[in-house]
Design a protein around this motif. Structure first.
Motif, PDB file in Angstrom:
ATOM      1  N   LEU A 239       0.826  -1.193   0.000  1.00  0.00           N
ATOM      2  CA  LEU A 239       0.000   0.000   0.000  1.00  0.00           C
ATOM      3  C   LEU A 239       0.867   1.252   0.000  1.00  0.00           C
ATOM      4  O   LEU A 239       0.504   2.235  -0.606  1.00  0.00           O
ATOM      5  N   CYS A 240       2.043   1.177   0.638  1.00  0.00           N
ATOM      6  CA  CYS A 240       2.887   2.369   0.684  1.00  0.00           C
ATOM      7  C   CYS A 240       3.333   2.780  -0.712  1.00  0.00           C
ATOM      8  O   CYS A 240       3.519   3.950  -0.988  1.00  0.00           O
ATOM      9  N   PHE A 241       3.491   1.809  -1.644  1.00  0.00           N
ATOM     10  CA  PHE A 241       3.874   2.157  -3.006  1.00  0.00           C
ATOM     11  C   PHE A 241       2.763   2.944  -3.703  1.00  0.00           C
ATOM     12  O   PHE A 241       3.019   3.854  -4.455  1.00  0.00           O
ATOM     13  N   VAL A 242       1.539   2.560  -3.451  1.00  0.00           N
ATOM     14  CA  VAL A 242       0.411   3.228  -4.085  1.00  0.00           C
ATOM     15  C   VAL A 242       0.305   4.674  -3.600  1.00  0.00           C
ATOM     16  O   VAL A 242      -0.052   5.558  -4.357  1.00  0.00           O
ATOM     17  N   LEU A 243       0.660   4.905  -2.365  1.00  0.00           N
ATOM     18  CA  LEU A 243       0.488   6.231  -1.774  1.00  0.00           C
ATOM     19  C   LEU A 243       1.714   7.120  -1.918  1.00  0.00           C
ATOM     20  O   LEU A 243       1.668   8.284  -1.557  1.00  0.00           O
ATOM     21  N   GLN A 244       2.808   6.588  -2.451  1.00  0.00           N
ATOM     22  CA  GLN A 244       3.999   7.425  -2.565  1.00  0.00           C
ATOM     23  C   GLN A 244       3.810   8.505  -3.619  1.00  0.00           C
ATOM     24  O   GLN A 244       2.997   8.375  -4.512  1.00  0.00           O
TER      25      GLN A 244
ATOM     26  N   LEU B 113       5.509   9.618  -6.216  1.00  0.00           N
ATOM     27  CA  LEU B 113       6.383   9.574  -7.391  1.00  0.00           C
ATOM     28  C   LEU B 113       5.629  10.027  -8.624  1.00  0.00           C
ATOM     29  O   LEU B 113       4.411   9.848  -8.724  1.00  0.00           O
ATOM     30  N   PRO B 114       6.334  10.588  -9.591  1.00  0.00           N
ATOM     31  CA  PRO B 114       5.682  10.926 -10.858  1.00  0.00           C
ATOM     32  C   PRO B 114       5.127   9.659 -11.515  1.00  0.00           C
ATOM     33  O   PRO B 114       5.692   8.572 -11.365  1.00  0.00           O
ATOM     34  N   ALA B 115       4.051   9.776 -12.239  1.00  0.00           N
ATOM     35  CA  ALA B 115       3.380   8.625 -12.838  1.00  0.00           C
ATOM     36  C   ALA B 115       4.290   7.808 -13.743  1.00  0.00           C
ATOM     37  O   ALA B 115       4.203   6.583 -13.777  1.00  0.00           O
ATOM     38  N   GLU B 116       5.208   8.467 -14.471  1.00  0.00           N
ATOM     39  CA  GLU B 116       6.055   7.730 -15.409  1.00  0.00           C
ATOM     40  C   GLU B 116       7.102   6.848 -14.716  1.00  0.00           C
ATOM     41  O   GLU B 116       7.664   5.963 -15.336  1.00  0.00           O
ATOM     42  N   THR B 117       7.365   7.074 -13.431  1.00  0.00           N
ATOM     43  CA  THR B 117       8.327   6.236 -12.711  1.00  0.00           C
ATOM     44  C   THR B 117       7.671   5.409 -11.609  1.00  0.00           C
ATOM     45  O   THR B 117       8.354   4.718 -10.871  1.00  0.00           O
TER      46      THR B 117
END
Length: 82
Positions: free
Chosen positions: A1-6, A8-12
Protein backbone atom coordinates in the motif's frame (compact mmCIF):
# COMPACT_ATOMS: atom_id res chain seq x y z
CA UNK A 1 0.00 0.00 0.00
CA UNK A 2 2.89 2.37 0.68
CA UNK A 3 3.87 2.16 -3.01
CA UNK A 4 0.41 3.23 -4.08
CA UNK A 5 0.49 6.23 -1.77
CA UNK A 6 4.00 7.42 -2.56
CA UNK A 7 4.37 10.72 -4.37
CA UNK A 8 6.38 9.57 -7.39
CA UNK A 9 5.68 10.93 -10.86
CA UNK A 10 3.38 8.62 -12.84
CA UNK A 11 6.06 7.73 -15.41
CA UNK A 12 8.33 6.24 -12.71
CA UNK A 13 5.66 4.76 -10.46
CA UNK A 14 5.11 0.97 -10.55
CA UNK A 15 1.33 1.42 -10.57
CA UNK A 16 0.39 -1.60 -12.69
CA UNK A 17 2.40 -4.21 -10.73
CA UNK A 18 1.26 -2.76 -7.41
CA UNK A 19 -2.40 -2.67 -8.48
CA UNK A 20 -2.12 -6.31 -9.62
CA UNK A 21 -0.55 -7.32 -6.30
CA UNK A 22 -3.18 -5.50 -4.28
CA UNK A 23 -6.01 -7.04 -6.31
CA UNK A 24 -4.59 -10.52 -5.58
CA UNK A 25 -4.68 -9.77 -1.85
CA UNK A 26 -8.49 -9.50 -2.05
CA UNK A 27 -8.92 -13.03 -3.45
CA UNK A 28 -10.49 -15.56 -1.05
CA UNK A 29 -7.79 -17.31 0.99
CA UNK A 30 -5.05 -14.86 -0.03
CA UNK A 31 -2.12 -14.55 2.36
CA UNK A 32 1.03 -12.45 2.46
CA UNK A 33 3.99 -14.71 3.17
CA UNK A 34 7.55 -13.88 4.18
CA UNK A 35 10.52 -16.27 4.23
CA UNK A 36 11.39 -17.66 7.68
CA UNK A 37 14.35 -15.67 8.93
CA UNK A 38 13.60 -12.76 6.58
CA UNK A 39 15.14 -11.92 3.21
CA UNK A 40 18.63 -12.56 4.63
CA UNK A 41 17.69 -16.23 5.08
CA UNK A 42 16.72 -16.41 1.41
CA UNK A 43 20.08 -14.95 0.36
CA UNK A 44 21.92 -17.33 2.71
CA UNK A 45 20.11 -20.30 1.14
CA UNK A 46 21.09 -19.15 -2.37
CA UNK A 47 24.74 -18.81 -1.29
CA UNK A 48 24.67 -22.32 0.25
CA UNK A 49 23.29 -23.69 -3.02
CA UNK A 50 26.00 -22.00 -5.10
CA UNK A 51 28.76 -23.22 -2.78
CA UNK A 52 27.29 -26.74 -2.61
CA UNK A 53 27.69 -27.00 -6.38
CA UNK A 54 31.29 -25.77 -6.41
CA UNK A 55 30.70 -22.06 -6.92
CA UNK A 56 31.88 -19.17 -4.83
CA UNK A 57 30.44 -15.78 -3.99
CA UNK A 58 32.28 -12.47 -4.28
CA UNK A 59 30.81 -9.32 -2.84
CA UNK A 60 31.41 -5.73 -3.95
CA UNK A 61 33.14 -7.03 -7.08
CA UNK A 62 32.69 -5.56 -10.55
CA UNK A 63 31.65 -8.15 -13.16
CA UNK A 64 33.02 -7.34 -16.60
CA UNK A 65 31.30 -10.14 -18.52
CA UNK A 66 28.98 -13.11 -17.96
CA UNK A 67 30.52 -16.15 -19.65
CA UNK A 68 28.16 -18.43 -21.58
CA UNK A 69 28.32 -21.74 -23.42
CA UNK A 70 25.45 -23.33 -25.33
CA UNK A 71 23.12 -20.58 -24.16
CA UNK A 72 23.85 -21.10 -20.45
CA UNK A 73 25.79 -18.97 -17.96
CA UNK A 74 28.94 -20.84 -16.90
CA UNK A 75 30.86 -18.15 -15.05
CA UNK A 76 31.89 -14.53 -14.94
CA UNK A 77 34.97 -12.52 -15.85
CA UNK A 78 35.74 -9.88 -13.26
CA UNK A 79 36.96 -6.41 -14.06
CA UNK A 80 40.37 -7.29 -12.56
CA UNK A 81 40.71 -10.20 -15.04
CA UNK A 82 39.84 -13.08 -12.70
Amino acid sequence: LCFVLQALPAETHPTAPVAYMLSDMHEPGAVLDYPKGGMGALVDALVRGVEKHGGSMRYSTHVEEILTASGRAIGVRLKDGQ
